[in-house]
Enzyme design. Sequence first.
Site, PDB file in Angstrom:
ATOM      1  N   LYS A 115      89.891  44.931  -3.873  1.00  0.00           N
ATOM      2  CA  LYS A 115      90.278  44.047  -2.767  1.00  0.00           C
ATOM      3  C   LYS A 115      89.239  43.953  -1.651  1.00  0.00           C
ATOM      4  CE  LYS A 115      95.274  44.405  -3.380  1.00  0.00           C
ATOM      5  NZ  LYS A 115      96.568  44.647  -2.748  1.00  0.00           N
ATOM      6  N   ASP A 151      99.254  39.556   0.549  1.00  0.00           N
ATOM      7  CA  ASP A 151     100.080  40.765   0.684  1.00  0.00           C
ATOM      8  C   ASP A 151     100.768  40.752   2.049  1.00  0.00           C
ATOM      9  OD1 ASP A 151      99.415  41.844  -1.783  1.00  0.00           O
ATOM     10  OD2 ASP A 151      97.696  42.946  -0.994  1.00  0.00           O
TER      11      ASP A 151
END
Length: 268
Positions: A66, A102
């Site tokens: 990420k 997210d």
Amino acid sequence: MSGLYGIIGWPLGHTMSPTLHNWGFRQSGADAAYAAYPLEPDQIPDFMRRVRDEPFLGLSVTIPHKRTVMEFLDHMTDRAVRVGAVNTLYWDEGKLCGENTDVLGLIAPLRHMQPLPASAMILGAGGAARAAVVGFKELGIADIAIANRTGEKAEALAEEFSIRAVAWESRMEEEPALICNTTPLGMSGTMETFSPWDAKRFPAGCTVYDIVYNPLETRLLREAAAVGCGTVSGLEMFLHQGLAQFRLWTGKDMDEAGARALLLCALG
Ligand code: ATR
């Protein structure tokens, strides 16, 4: 709309993302496919350079990539910059862009709450905790505190985001309206019997959010529900981060109830 989508991560054995997105594509009649690409960290630079020549229309990015994908992008949303991590790649006018859904997934189940929790306590200080801080700020929660086993990490996050750090040992002396667990305590396997909060010390009327979704009902959520607290399962975060990706890539909304039923079924 047709095209290729996928998820990159390592390892990728457990991911439900292909199930979710391929169902969404089928439901919307799209000629598209979503596949899992397990890539080790040293394969990322080459993959990210090639991504521009491949027919990918969008990619999900998961642990441990990420942060490492960020340097290969043309643009990152403000939200992704604040979190310092990207979980979604998409194209905008020929530019390869990064977003962090997210955050959107984490706050989606809280948006409808009336009133919004006035205070929140985040447990843990890793990547998921960063997303929680950014999300709770975006929601407008005024008083955000963070407690972590390694106190220095909570203090560093508190400093960076102008929130409060609370010593791990003192966390239950606080009376937050929202408790959010981002630690692995309660996760299936060796952590399943653990909870980050004492069952006898939930503040009256608080909402308890566990980003762990395997098992669906962690010890933390079970004990919170038993004393009448509201609970939010980590499945909601997973579901909504995926719905936000699908919207970004296709401009369409996946059927939320159908997608939730699909994931519940996939989790067994
Ligand atoms: P993620 O990206 O999912 O947030 P992470 O970056 O590995 O994962 O962060 C995990 C968090 O859970 C950390 O804050 C970690 O605490 P430390 O900073 O002290 O390592 C916390 N954590 C992990 N195991 C824990 C345990 N047994 N008890 C309490 N906290 C724990």
